[in-house]
Scaffold this active site. Structure first.
Site, PDB file in Angstrom:
ATOM      1  N   PRO A  88      52.716  53.993  45.980  1.00 36.22           N
ATOM      2  CA  PRO A  88      52.543  52.739  46.734  1.00 36.22           C
ATOM      3  C   PRO A  88      52.934  51.502  45.916  1.00 36.22           C
ATOM      4  O   PRO A  88      53.159  50.445  46.487  1.00 36.22           O
ATOM      5  CB  PRO A  88      51.046  52.714  47.056  1.00 36.22           C
ATOM      6  CG  PRO A  88      50.563  54.113  46.886  1.00 36.22           C
ATOM      7  CD  PRO A  88      51.452  54.734  45.868  1.00 36.22           C
ATOM      8  N   GLU A 115      44.570  60.118  41.078  1.00 35.56           N
ATOM      9  CA  GLU A 115      44.607  58.654  40.950  1.00 35.56           C
ATOM     10  C   GLU A 115      45.965  58.183  40.461  1.00 35.56           C
ATOM     11  O   GLU A 115      46.190  56.990  40.297  1.00 35.56           O
ATOM     12  CB  GLU A 115      43.526  58.153  39.996  1.00 35.56           C
ATOM     13  CG  GLU A 115      42.123  58.657  40.293  1.00 35.56           C
ATOM     14  CD  GLU A 115      41.765  58.560  41.769  1.00 35.56           C
ATOM     15  OE1 GLU A 115      41.928  57.470  42.340  1.00 35.56           O
ATOM     16  OE2 GLU A 115      41.339  59.581  42.338  1.00 35.56           O
ATOM     17  N   ARG A 153      70.621  62.666  55.388  1.00 38.15           N
ATOM     18  CA  ARG A 153      71.165  62.355  56.704  1.00 38.15           C
ATOM     19  C   ARG A 153      72.415  61.479  56.656  1.00 38.15           C
ATOM     20  O   ARG A 153      73.278  61.586  57.531  1.00 38.15           O
ATOM     21  CB  ARG A 153      70.066  61.660  57.508  1.00 38.15           C
ATOM     22  CG  ARG A 153      70.413  61.355  58.926  1.00 38.15           C
ATOM     23  CD  ARG A 153      69.257  60.654  59.616  1.00 38.15           C
ATOM     24  NE  ARG A 153      69.707  60.159  60.905  1.00 38.15           N
ATOM     25  CZ  ARG A 153      70.441  59.071  61.054  1.00 38.15           C
ATOM     26  NH1 ARG A 153      70.790  58.356  60.002  1.00 38.15           N
ATOM     27  NH2 ARG A 153      70.842  58.701  62.258  1.00 38.15           N
ATOM     28  N   ASP A 168      74.227  54.037  64.068  1.00 41.66           N
ATOM     29  CA  ASP A 168      72.926  53.880  64.693  1.00 41.66           C
ATOM     30  C   ASP A 168      72.132  52.698  64.167  1.00 41.66           C
ATOM     31  O   ASP A 168      72.574  51.936  63.316  1.00 41.66           O
ATOM     32  CB  ASP A 168      72.126  55.179  64.607  1.00 41.66           C
ATOM     33  CG  ASP A 168      72.109  55.722  63.204  1.00 41.66           C
ATOM     34  OD1 ASP A 168      72.154  56.935  63.051  1.00 41.66           O
ATOM     35  OD2 ASP A 168      72.080  54.907  62.255  1.00 41.66           O
TER      36      ASP A 168
HETATM   37  N1  4GX Z   1      54.754  55.855  49.284  1.00 39.67           N
HETATM   38  N2  4GX Z   1      51.067  58.095  47.440  1.00 39.67           N
HETATM   39  C1  4GX Z   1      51.393  58.879  45.105  1.00 39.67           C
HETATM   40  C2  4GX Z   1      49.479  59.276  43.631  1.00 39.67           C
HETATM   41  C3  4GX Z   1      49.814  58.117  42.771  1.00 39.67           C
HETATM   42  C4  4GX Z   1      49.008  56.988  42.702  1.00 39.67           C
HETATM   43  C5  4GX Z   1      49.361  55.954  41.878  1.00 39.67           C
HETATM   44  C6  4GX Z   1      51.300  57.181  41.258  1.00 39.67           C
HETATM   45  C7  4GX Z   1      50.500  56.056  41.137  1.00 39.67           C
HETATM   46  C8  4GX Z   1      52.931  56.868  48.565  1.00 39.67           C
HETATM   47  C9  4GX Z   1      53.448  55.909  49.458  1.00 39.67           C
HETATM   48  C10 4GX Z   1      51.513  57.231  48.412  1.00 39.67           C
HETATM   49  C11 4GX Z   1      49.621  58.297  47.284  1.00 39.67           C
HETATM   50  C12 4GX Z   1      51.886  58.921  46.549  1.00 39.67           C
HETATM   51  C13 4GX Z   1      49.188  58.250  45.827  1.00 39.67           C
HETATM   52  N3  4GX Z   1      50.950  58.204  42.050  1.00 39.67           N
HETATM   53  N4  4GX Z   1      53.976  57.335  47.901  1.00 39.67           N
HETATM   54  N5  4GX Z   1      49.976  59.169  45.024  1.00 39.67           N
HETATM   55  N6  4GX Z   1      52.761  55.153  50.320  1.00 39.67           N
HETATM   56  O1  4GX Z   1      50.733  56.735  49.161  1.00 39.67           O
HETATM   57  O2  4GX Z   1      55.076  56.733  48.343  1.00 39.67           O
END
Ligand code: 4GX
Length: 247
Positions: A88, A115, A153, A168
């Site tokens: 995120p 985490e 894609r 598209d």
């Molecule tokens: N878009 N997640 C990663 C574990 C995490 C947490 C902090 C690294 C740092 C997400 C998203 C997503 C949840 C993947 C937490 N890794 N990934 N994960 N939205 O929510 O890509």
């Protein structure tokens, strides 16, 4: 194009990506997707991949050494592979990013759990961090699959010769016009007659206007960056007036 996914749950990845269009792309040799279990690169007898955070706090953090060994293993065979981490905290993923990643011959996608991942993985091994949206998943696996699907894609040949990804929505920055197929009348809900008129000019104009109307109503942010023609601006003016009359 090659995709290597580093994950603690390789079973989540391979099967869904073998269906349908991506399955055909794999069979044609256009893409290759490999999932590697990070746990296979742990070297202790318990096959440890995570540990408690320094400084205290909730949950577990993925350790640097197994991920380092997994990435270095792939990179020793393919030094130019680009490493992308799904988190995120990353840059928002969009069609433009999908297109630019599609020019890479080899992507390594790192999927975190718990985490997150020890910060030194990012510092030492990650070229780019990507987020697929502002919500929290239980891990990066579904995000990696979204990225692979959108990148694959747009590769030449993946959609088949008769259809190009550039035709598209989002390639022209507008939402798509509505589509209809038979029956003509479903419980009194009829298909717009212009689509049966055989008048290709009128059909194109109707579709363009519907695309503009939807984008204006649902995603006005996209209109700002769309390359609008003078005709588009006239259609938008009509849409604004028609909308004003209804409310
Ligand atoms: N878009 N997640 C990663 C574990 C995490 C947490 C902090 C690294 C740092 C997400 C998203 C997503 C949840 C993947 C937490 N890794 N990934 N994960 N939205 O929510 O890509």
């Amino acid at each position: 194009m090659r995709f290597d996914i580093l994950t603690l749950f390789p079973g989540m990845i391979t099967t869904p990506l073998q269906e349908s269009i991506l399955g055909k792309a794999i069979q044609k040799g256009l893409i290759e997707i490999r999932a590697t279990n990070i746990r296979d690169f742990s070297e202790d007898k318990h096959r440890t991949v995570d540990d408690t955070p320094y400084g205290g706090g909730q949950g577990m953090v993925m350790k640097v050494e197994p991920i380092a060994r997994a990435i270095e293993g792939i990179k020793s065979q393919s030094p130019s592979a680009r490493t992308v981490s799904l988190t995120p905290q990353g840059k928002p993923f969009d069609q433009q990013r999908a297109r630019s990643l599609s020019s890479e011959p080899h992507l390594i996608l790192l999927c975190g759990r718990y985490e997150g991942v020890d910060e030194r993985v990012r510092e030492l091994f990650v070229d780019e961090e990507i987020s697929i949206g502002d919500y929290i998943l239980t891990g990066g696996e579904l995000a990696a699959m979204v990225v692979i699907d959108a990148v694959a894609r747009v590769l030449p040949g993946v959609l088949g010769s008769e259809r190009s990804a550039e035709e598209d929505s989002f390639s022209n920055s507008l939402l798509e016009y509505p589509q209809y197929t038979r029956p003509y009348d479903f419980r009194g809900n009829r298909v717009p007659d212009v689509l049966l008129s055989g008048n290709h000019g009128a059909i194109s104009l109707w579709r363009r206007k519907e695309a503009l109307k939807r984008t204006w109503m649902r995603r006005p942010d996209l209109l700002a960056k769309a390359g609008l023609t003078e005709e588009d601006r006239e259609l938008l003016e009509q849409i604004r007036q028609e909308h004003g009359q209804r409310t």
